[in-house]
Design an enzyme around this catalytic site. Structure first.
Site, PDB file in Angstrom:
ATOM      1  N   LYS A   1      -1.569   1.079 -25.071  1.00  0.00           N
ATOM      2  CA  LYS A   1      -1.923   0.992 -26.507  1.00  0.00           C
ATOM      3  C   LYS A   1      -0.632   1.108 -27.322  1.00  0.00           C
ATOM      4  O   LYS A   1       0.223   0.232 -27.219  1.00  0.00           O
ATOM      5  CB  LYS A   1      -2.968   2.051 -26.849  1.00  0.00           C
ATOM      6  CG  LYS A   1      -4.270   1.859 -26.041  1.00  0.00           C
ATOM      7  CD  LYS A   1      -5.342   2.821 -26.447  1.00  0.00           C
ATOM      8  CE  LYS A   1      -6.647   2.522 -25.738  1.00  0.00           C
ATOM      9  NZ  LYS A   1      -6.911   3.378 -24.585  1.00  0.00           N
TER      10      LYS A   1
ATOM     11  N   GLU B   1      -0.462   4.860  -0.428  1.00  0.00           N
ATOM     12  CA  GLU B   1      -1.247   6.082  -0.639  1.00  0.00           C
ATOM     13  C   GLU B   1      -0.355   7.305  -0.498  1.00  0.00           C
ATOM     14  O   GLU B   1       0.445   7.400   0.433  1.00  0.00           O
ATOM     15  CB  GLU B   1      -2.376   6.193   0.393  1.00  0.00           C
ATOM     16  CG  GLU B   1      -3.525   5.265   0.131  1.00  0.00           C
ATOM     17  CD  GLU B   1      -3.492   4.061   1.034  1.00  0.00           C
ATOM     18  OE1 GLU B   1      -2.369   3.616   1.364  1.00  0.00           O
ATOM     19  OE2 GLU B   1      -4.572   3.592   1.425  1.00  0.00           O
TER      20      GLU B   1
ATOM     21  N   ARG C   1      -1.476  -2.215 -18.710  1.00  0.00           N
ATOM     22  CA  ARG C   1      -2.792  -1.562 -18.684  1.00  0.00           C
ATOM     23  C   ARG C   1      -2.794  -0.469 -17.620  1.00  0.00           C
ATOM     24  O   ARG C   1      -2.521  -0.753 -16.450  1.00  0.00           O
ATOM     25  CB  ARG C   1      -3.790  -2.665 -18.327  1.00  0.00           C
ATOM     26  CG  ARG C   1      -5.235  -2.402 -18.523  1.00  0.00           C
ATOM     27  CD  ARG C   1      -5.948  -3.713 -18.746  1.00  0.00           C
ATOM     28  NE  ARG C   1      -5.568  -4.213 -20.057  1.00  0.00           N
ATOM     29  CZ  ARG C   1      -6.045  -3.726 -21.204  1.00  0.00           C
ATOM     30  NH1 ARG C   1      -6.939  -2.786 -21.196  1.00  0.00           N
ATOM     31  NH2 ARG C   1      -5.625  -4.207 -22.355  1.00  0.00           N
TER      32      ARG C   1
ATOM     33  N   THR D   1      -3.495   6.504 -21.915  1.00  0.00           N
ATOM     34  CA  THR D   1      -3.321   5.165 -21.369  1.00  0.00           C
ATOM     35  C   THR D   1      -1.868   4.789 -21.623  1.00  0.00           C
ATOM     36  O   THR D   1      -1.163   5.458 -22.389  1.00  0.00           O
ATOM     37  CB  THR D   1      -4.222   4.120 -22.061  1.00  0.00           C
ATOM     38  OG1 THR D   1      -3.994   4.195 -23.466  1.00  0.00           O
ATOM     39  CG2 THR D   1      -5.679   4.346 -21.761  1.00  0.00           C
TER      40      THR D   1
ATOM     41  N   ASP E   1      -6.505  14.077 -25.003  1.00  0.00           N
ATOM     42  CA  ASP E   1      -6.519  12.668 -24.606  1.00  0.00           C
ATOM     43  C   ASP E   1      -5.796  11.917 -25.714  1.00  0.00           C
ATOM     44  O   ASP E   1      -6.349  11.690 -26.793  1.00  0.00           O
ATOM     45  CB  ASP E   1      -7.973  12.198 -24.465  1.00  0.00           C
ATOM     46  CG  ASP E   1      -8.084  10.711 -24.181  1.00  0.00           C
ATOM     47  OD1 ASP E   1      -7.067   9.998 -24.298  1.00  0.00           O
ATOM     48  OD2 ASP E   1      -9.197  10.252 -23.852  1.00  0.00           O
TER      49      ASP E   1
ATOM     50  N   TYR F   1       0.853  -1.202   0.000  1.00  0.00           N
ATOM     51  CA  TYR F   1       0.000   0.000   0.000  1.00  0.00           C
ATOM     52  C   TYR F   1       0.880   1.240   0.000  1.00  0.00           C
ATOM     53  O   TYR F   1       1.830   1.328   0.767  1.00  0.00           O
ATOM     54  CB  TYR F   1      -0.884   0.022   1.250  1.00  0.00           C
ATOM     55  CG  TYR F   1      -2.329  -0.295   0.944  1.00  0.00           C
ATOM     56  CD1 TYR F   1      -3.018   0.472   0.003  1.00  0.00           C
ATOM     57  CD2 TYR F   1      -3.007  -1.325   1.572  1.00  0.00           C
ATOM     58  CE1 TYR F   1      -4.335   0.198  -0.295  1.00  0.00           C
ATOM     59  CE2 TYR F   1      -4.328  -1.605   1.278  1.00  0.00           C
ATOM     60  CZ  TYR F   1      -4.990  -0.835   0.335  1.00  0.00           C
ATOM     61  OH  TYR F   1      -6.301  -1.094   0.032  1.00  0.00           O
TER      62      TYR F   1
HETATM   63  N1  DSN Z   1     -11.383   0.552 -25.251  1.00  0.00           N
HETATM   64  C1  DSN Z   1     -10.470   1.522 -25.785  1.00  0.00           C
HETATM   65  C2  DSN Z   1     -10.430   1.489 -27.255  1.00  0.00           C
HETATM   66  O1  DSN Z   1     -10.540   0.404 -27.776  1.00  0.00           O
HETATM   67  O2  DSN Z   1     -10.268   2.506 -27.914  1.00  0.00           O
HETATM   68  C3  DSN Z   1     -10.733   2.892 -25.314  1.00  0.00           C
HETATM   69  O3  DSN Z   1     -11.551   2.879 -24.238  1.00  0.00           O
END
Ligand code: DSN
Length: 432
Positions: A229, A54, A235, A226, A199, A52
């Protein structure tokens, strides 16, 4: 692999083994997915899951933070260096949390956000009515003015912004194949006194690899992303920002300069509890990989491969939303071109070992669960070292499968060719 799981839990072991095989023997074309290195996987499965933490490095609420502090600071420093910003909050558990964390930092209930229309490529967290965000804030939208070229209507964006006075103008997407004009968005935000937020969840790896423009170079104050990707990490999410970084223990005045600290306080304790330190260690490793010279070649190849696939579709007279791609993804209107619904196309391609997703196209007349389009992309196949040649061949096979969806013999021949391709291009274990 998974020796302890095997000994202890057969059912979970069977699922893990099945997924390993599915990933190894099929092609992943979902543009938001990728294959991480073994180093990232090791860190994600490490002892840090026990801890933990925090708070933030040097300012935690529990003891025993000697190593968690090191790991989180490494992730922060690497993210700042890659994206050229003043601060990085690396604790968001995903892209949705990153966006929500950013909204909570700057908005009051009832405030207005101007973002990309969901049907034109925006994301759920950019204000879909089904989200809690949409109950808290007022989301208004801009769109493409030409669906065939992908051109955004920046004049309309400016008019709307002047009239509605949003507190945030949001540039970003999960289903748009062209580049946004960050400069124009940033100028409009400045003109109406809004924060410019991007974003870049889908294109973070392209920015890190230098093949897509970085919103921070155009005056943006917040960039969310994120990490799993195109950036090819575990993730998770991050909120990057420009401004003065001060102690998160004291609430700062709500000014644009204080965004980094407002964001830290928004993520913890505002939104999340203890950070997932195993995941943050894995983020640090992936960011380290993205700083290595080969990542530039990887990012450039992602775009080349997507263009090669788009060309095959266009040569076969299949309508592409925005008329092609400048990034890692392609949106094809299979309904108008092949009389095949998106759901049917997804299912047919699944049978031949190609995973992608059905997707609504701009101003779709069909329902979200069986829309007119499919969305596919090249981050994962490029990780497998596909070049334009293999990517184009996959596009040909996709079209052949969709045109022959009831011909079992044809589909099994295509499945076999995909399996052979996968064997020839195994998922790499390391990228450095
Ligand atoms: N699920 C992701 C995508 O496939 O673009 C974004 O949330």
């Amino acid at each position: 692999m998974y020796d302890y799981v095997r000994k202890q839990d057969n059912e979970v072991f069977a699922a893990l083994e099945g997924e390993e095989q599915r990933e190894a023997e099929g092609l992943e074309l979902i543009p938001s997915e990728n294959y991480v290195s073994k180093a990232v996987r090791e860190a994600n499965g490490s002892c840090l899951t026990n801890k933990y933490s925090e708070g933030y490095p040097g300012k935690r609420y529990y003891g025993g933070q000697e190593f968690t502090d090191k790991v989180e600071q490494l992730a922060i420093d690497r993210a700042k260096k890659i994206f050229g910003c003043d601060h990085a909050n690396v604790q968001p558990l995903g892209g949705a949390n990153a966006n929500i964390g950013a909204y909570f930092a700057w908005l009051d209930p009832g405030d207005t956000v101007l973002g990309m229309d969901l049907g034109h490529g925006g994301h759920l967290t950019h204000g879909a009515p089904v989200t809690y965000m949409a109950k808290l804030y007022r989301f208004i939208r801009y769109k493409m003015k030409n669906i065939e070229t992908g051109e955004i209507d920046y004049d309309e964006m400016r008019e709307i912004a002047k009239k509605e006075k949003p507190k945030i103008i949001l540039g970003g997407f999960s289903g748009y194949p062209r580049e946004l004009d960050w400069q124009k968005i940033s100028d409009i935000a400045k003109e109406v006194g809004a924060v410019a937020m991007a974003d870049v969840a889908h294109i973070a790896g392209l920015i890190a690899g230098g093949v897509a423009k970085n919103p921070f170079d155009y005056g943006f104050q917040i960039v969310t992303t994120t990490t799993h990707k195109t950036l090819r990490g575990p993730r998770g999410g991050m909120i990057l920002s420009k401004g003065i970084v001060s102690s998160p223990l004291k609430a700062p005045e709500k000014t644009v300069e204080n965004l980094p600290t407002l964001i830290d306080r928004s993520v913890f304790p505002g939104l999340q509890g203890g950070p997932h330190m195993n995941n943050i260690a894995a983020k640090a490793i992936a960011l380290g990989e993205a700083m290595q010279p080969p990542f530039k070649g990887y990012a450039a190849q992602i775009v080349k491969n997507a263009r090669a696939m788009a060309k095959v579709f266009q040569d076969a007279n299949i309508r592409l939303i925005a008329g092609g791609t400048d990034n890692h993804l392609v949106l094809a209107d299979v309904w108008s071109s092949l009389s095949l619904g998106g759901k049917d196309a997804e299912g047919t391609l699944d049978k031949v070992g190609i995973t992608l997703n059905k997707n609504a196209i701009a101003d779709d007349t069909r329902k979200p669960f069986d829309p007119s389009g499919i969305r596919f992309g090249t981050p994962a196949i490029t990780t497998r070292k596909f070049t334009e040649k293999e990517s184009a061949r996959v596009a040909e096979l996709m079209i052949e499968a969709m045109q022959n969806k009831s011909e079992e013999k044809k589909l099994s021949a295509i499945r076999e060719e995909i399996r052979t391709l996968c064997k020839k291009f195994p998922i790499p274990e390391s990228f450095v």
